[in-house]
Scaffold this motif. Sequence first.
Motif, PDB file in Angstrom:
ATOM      1  N   LYS A 199       1.032  -0.974   0.283  1.00  0.00           N
ATOM      2  CA  LYS A 199      -0.163  -0.016   0.082  1.00  0.00           C
ATOM      3  C   LYS A 199       1.022   0.799   0.322  1.00  0.00           C
ATOM      4  O   LYS A 199       0.409   2.200  -0.140  1.00  0.00           O
ATOM      5  N   SER A 200       1.855   1.516   0.896  1.00  0.00           N
ATOM      6  CA  SER A 200       2.500   2.277   0.630  1.00  0.00           C
ATOM      7  C   SER A 200       3.710   2.560  -0.583  1.00  0.00           C
ATOM      8  O   SER A 200       4.722   3.792  -0.781  1.00  0.00           O
ATOM      9  N   ARG A 201       3.639   2.050  -1.528  1.00  0.00           N
ATOM     10  CA  ARG A 201       4.371   1.903  -2.735  1.00  0.00           C
ATOM     11  C   ARG A 201       3.998   2.470  -3.467  1.00  0.00           C
ATOM     12  O   ARG A 201       4.141   2.400  -5.079  1.00  0.00           O
ATOM     13  N   VAL A 202       2.307   2.325  -3.995  1.00  0.00           N
ATOM     14  CA  VAL A 202       1.589   2.448  -4.956  1.00  0.00           C
ATOM     15  C   VAL A 202       0.706   3.673  -5.091  1.00  0.00           C
ATOM     16  O   VAL A 202       0.494   4.130  -3.242  1.00  0.00           O
ATOM     17  N   CYS A 203       0.327   4.184  -5.713  1.00  0.00           N
ATOM     18  CA  CYS A 203      -0.726   5.738  -6.193  1.00  0.00           C
ATOM     19  C   CYS A 203      -1.347   5.238  -7.178  1.00  0.00           C
ATOM     20  O   CYS A 203      -1.127   4.586  -8.388  1.00  0.00           O
ATOM     21  N   ASN A 204      -2.659   6.078  -6.429  1.00  0.00           N
ATOM     22  CA  ASN A 204      -3.683   5.741  -8.051  1.00  0.00           C
ATOM     23  C   ASN A 204      -3.309   7.093  -8.841  1.00  0.00           C
ATOM     24  O   ASN A 204      -3.076   7.990  -8.164  1.00  0.00           O
ATOM     25  N   ILE A 205      -4.127   7.121  -9.968  1.00  0.00           N
ATOM     26  CA  ILE A 205      -3.520   8.349 -11.397  1.00  0.00           C
ATOM     27  C   ILE A 205      -3.729   9.535 -10.559  1.00  0.00           C
ATOM     28  O   ILE A 205      -3.979  11.050 -10.595  1.00  0.00           O
ATOM     29  N   ALA A 206      -5.480   9.387 -10.743  1.00  0.00           N
ATOM     30  CA  ALA A 206      -6.469  10.451  -9.894  1.00  0.00           C
ATOM     31  C   ALA A 206      -5.966  10.917  -8.765  1.00  0.00           C
ATOM     32  O   ALA A 206      -7.033  12.185  -8.736  1.00  0.00           O
ATOM     33  N   ALA A 207      -5.179  10.228  -7.671  1.00  0.00           N
ATOM     34  CA  ALA A 207      -4.903  10.550  -6.706  1.00  0.00           C
ATOM     35  C   ALA A 207      -3.937  11.694  -6.687  1.00  0.00           C
ATOM     36  O   ALA A 207      -3.680  12.165  -6.517  1.00  0.00           O
ATOM     37  N   ILE A 208      -3.646  11.700  -8.260  1.00  0.00           N
ATOM     38  CA  ILE A 208      -2.636  12.591  -8.473  1.00  0.00           C
ATOM     39  C   ILE A 208      -2.447  13.988  -8.606  1.00  0.00           C
ATOM     40  O   ILE A 208      -3.197  14.798  -9.388  1.00  0.00           O
ATOM     41  N   GLU A 209      -2.108  14.975  -7.787  1.00  0.00           N
ATOM     42  CA  GLU A 209      -2.523  16.808  -7.611  1.00  0.00           C
ATOM     43  C   GLU A 209      -2.593  17.398  -8.841  1.00  0.00           C
ATOM     44  O   GLU A 209      -3.202  18.022  -9.356  1.00  0.00           O
ATOM     45  N   THR A 210      -1.635  16.856  -9.901  1.00  0.00           N
ATOM     46  CA  THR A 210      -0.676  17.304 -11.399  1.00  0.00           C
ATOM     47  C   THR A 210      -1.181  16.763 -12.150  1.00  0.00           C
ATOM     48  O   THR A 210      -1.321  17.941 -13.227  1.00  0.00           O
ATOM     49  N   TYR A 211      -2.901  16.339 -11.635  1.00  0.00           N
ATOM     50  CA  TYR A 211      -3.011  14.790 -12.653  1.00  0.00           C
ATOM     51  C   TYR A 211      -3.860  16.016 -13.863  1.00  0.00           C
ATOM     52  O   TYR A 211      -4.881  16.588 -12.581  1.00  0.00           O
ATOM     53  N   THR A 212      -4.175  16.270 -14.737  1.00  0.00           N
ATOM     54  CA  THR A 212      -4.975  17.819 -15.577  1.00  0.00           C
ATOM     55  C   THR A 212      -6.294  17.026 -16.528  1.00  0.00           C
ATOM     56  O   THR A 212      -6.418  17.089 -17.221  1.00  0.00           O
ATOM     57  N   GLY A 213      -5.656  15.531 -16.457  1.00  0.00           N
ATOM     58  CA  GLY A 213      -6.956  14.480 -17.441  1.00  0.00           C
ATOM     59  C   GLY A 213      -8.035  14.313 -16.936  1.00  0.00           C
ATOM     60  O   GLY A 213      -8.562  14.810 -16.238  1.00  0.00           O
ATOM     61  N   PRO A 214      -9.066  13.710 -18.008  1.00  0.00           N
ATOM     62  CA  PRO A 214     -10.545  12.867 -17.412  1.00  0.00           C
ATOM     63  C   PRO A 214     -10.603  12.911 -16.243  1.00  0.00           C
ATOM     64  O   PRO A 214      -9.759  12.292 -15.795  1.00  0.00           O
ATOM     65  N   ARG A 215     -11.592  12.959 -15.322  1.00  0.00           N
ATOM     66  CA  ARG A 215     -11.738  12.486 -13.562  1.00  0.00           C
ATOM     67  C   ARG A 215     -12.132  10.684 -13.761  1.00  0.00           C
ATOM     68  O   ARG A 215     -11.855  10.380 -12.724  1.00  0.00           O
ATOM     69  N   ASP A 216     -12.893  10.545 -15.141  1.00  0.00           N
ATOM     70  CA  ASP A 216     -14.002   9.102 -14.276  1.00  0.00           C
ATOM     71  C   ASP A 216     -12.426   7.974 -15.427  1.00  0.00           C
ATOM     72  O   ASP A 216     -11.643   8.417 -16.512  1.00  0.00           O
ATOM     73  N   VAL A 217     -12.715   6.793 -15.188  1.00  0.00           N
ATOM     74  CA  VAL A 217     -11.590   5.832 -15.593  1.00  0.00           C
ATOM     75  C   VAL A 217     -11.709   6.495 -17.100  1.00  0.00           C
ATOM     76  O   VAL A 217     -10.757   5.430 -17.557  1.00  0.00           O
ATOM     77  N   LEU A 218     -13.254   6.193 -17.612  1.00  0.00           N
ATOM     78  CA  LEU A 218     -13.512   5.650 -18.774  1.00  0.00           C
ATOM     79  C   LEU A 218     -12.927   6.782 -19.969  1.00  0.00           C
ATOM     80  O   LEU A 218     -12.685   6.527 -20.887  1.00  0.00           O
ATOM     81  N   GLY A 219     -13.134   7.868 -19.245  1.00  0.00           N
ATOM     82  CA  GLY A 219     -12.579   9.008 -20.075  1.00  0.00           C
ATOM     83  C   GLY A 219     -10.626   8.962 -19.918  1.00  0.00           C
ATOM     84  O   GLY A 219     -10.429   9.322 -20.945  1.00  0.00           O
ATOM     85  N   PHE A 220      -9.930   8.890 -18.739  1.00  0.00           N
ATOM     86  CA  PHE A 220      -8.862   8.418 -18.662  1.00  0.00           C
ATOM     87  C   PHE A 220      -8.353   6.829 -19.998  1.00  0.00           C
ATOM     88  O   PHE A 220      -7.557   7.466 -20.673  1.00  0.00           O
ATOM     89  N   MET A 221      -9.451   5.962 -19.720  1.00  0.00           N
ATOM     90  CA  MET A 221      -8.921   5.075 -21.014  1.00  0.00           C
ATOM     91  C   MET A 221      -8.259   5.821 -22.447  1.00  0.00           C
ATOM     92  O   MET A 221      -7.700   5.339 -23.136  1.00  0.00           O
ATOM     93  N   ASP A 222      -9.768   6.703 -22.926  1.00  0.00           N
ATOM     94  CA  ASP A 222     -10.311   7.527 -23.924  1.00  0.00           C
ATOM     95  C   ASP A 222      -8.820   8.252 -24.599  1.00  0.00           C
ATOM     96  O   ASP A 222      -8.723   7.736 -25.541  1.00  0.00           O
ATOM     97  N   ALA A 223      -8.165   8.862 -23.376  1.00  0.00           N
ATOM     98  CA  ALA A 223      -7.601  10.155 -23.296  1.00  0.00           C
ATOM     99  C   ALA A 223      -6.265   8.973 -23.688  1.00  0.00           C
ATOM    100  O   ALA A 223      -5.463   9.930 -25.020  1.00  0.00           O
ATOM    101  N   LEU A 224      -6.164   8.034 -23.469  1.00  0.00           N
ATOM    102  CA  LEU A 224      -4.394   6.851 -23.581  1.00  0.00           C
ATOM    103  C   LEU A 224      -4.534   6.681 -24.476  1.00  0.00           C
ATOM    104  O   LEU A 224      -4.033   6.881 -25.588  1.00  0.00           O
ATOM    105  N   GLY A 225      -6.485   6.630 -25.578  1.00  0.00           N
ATOM    106  CA  GLY A 225      -6.228   5.058 -26.068  1.00  0.00           C
ATOM    107  C   GLY A 225      -5.847   6.504 -27.461  1.00  0.00           C
ATOM    108  O   GLY A 225      -4.968   6.011 -28.125  1.00  0.00           O
ATOM    109  N   LYS A 226      -6.055   7.818 -27.581  1.00  0.00           N
ATOM    110  CA  LYS A 226      -6.343   8.342 -28.473  1.00  0.00           C
ATOM    111  C   LYS A 226      -4.674   8.746 -29.151  1.00  0.00           C
ATOM    112  O   LYS A 226      -3.960   8.821 -29.912  1.00  0.00           O
ATOM    113  N   ALA A 227      -3.383   8.464 -27.604  1.00  0.00           N
ATOM    114  CA  ALA A 227      -2.037   9.045 -27.785  1.00  0.00           C
ATOM    115  C   ALA A 227      -1.519   7.962 -28.430  1.00  0.00           C
ATOM    116  O   ALA A 227      -0.997   7.892 -29.280  1.00  0.00           O
TER     117      ALA A 227
END
Length: 340
Positions: free
Chosen positions: A181-209
């Motif tokens: 638990k101490s060495r993993v992190c969710n992307i949605a919890a990263i303060e600097t993250y500026t992408g979609p806030r839901d997992v499907l939106g993130f998946m779509d953005a990653l897929g486009k890239a």
Amino acid sequence: MRFAVLPYTDPAWNLAAEEFLLLSSHEDVCLLWRGAPSVIIGRNQNAYAELDVGYAEREKITVCRRLTGGGAVFHDLGNVNFTFLTDAAPASTLDFARFLEPVVRALRVMGIPAERSGRNDILAGGRKISGNAQCVMRAPDGTERLLHHGTLLFSADISRMTGVLRADPAKLASKGVGSVKSRVCNIAAIETYTGPRDVLGFMDALGKALGEGADCRPLSGDEMQSIAALRDAKYATWAWNFGESKSYEVSRKKRFPFGSVTLAFSAEHGVLTAVSVTGDFFGTRPVGTLEAALLGCRLEKAALDDVLTDDLVGGAVAGMTAADFSALFFPDASDKEETT
């Protein structure tokens, strides 16, 4: 390159899709997919040693074995997975940087301070957001094919992850941390993250890239039918995911820079009758080739040295030498990490 998003969240189906698409053509392929709550163990791991099977059963967490080596990973619908399939050069070695770099670049565009770390991880701010694995397989026509896949923790249930995975204390100590638990992190919890806030939106953005300029082609009906058949015959079976529970007379485990290796063996009248090599290591050839080569060998150093070569051992356990492996049979007092 062909790009596709897999339509199902059944982990056994998705792992079958990887194998079918890997071996049925010579296309370069990029896949994105999500899996229902599951633990995906490495090809060379013992499920009973790597996870809390009782917890998995109570929590309805599926256990599946993948083609690649490495350690066990937790999947749920807050986890996005990516897969690259391509032809491999003859005598290919594992190359994580080639496939991790485009993922790292895509994550950085979304404000994630992603960086490659160690042999197969992506970190953000010093915490793990992605684990990756590779293998090389021979297609029916004799061509070598390479599979690379990885996880991306977006909004995964970390408490269930830590409940089902049994962390290797030696591995954690080598990384200087106290728990999974101490060495993993969710992307949605990263303060600097500026992408979609839901997992499907993130998946779509990653897929486009990742799929930019690719042939975006979903699976055909014939492909899906073949994948379903492979799922039922292999990836959804107890025999593949758990295998026989077999006891051995001797079991020795040691951690190396390339991963942990557990050697278990039995012998009768000084001759090896059963050999098992498990761990979170990678390899370019099935570990069974190494195990089979040792059957019938006398349990003495000279006889083992006649069988073991760096090519045989290093193909099954990438980074290991014949001398390293032979030493597991005859460790001195200072070299024993765990013996039963």
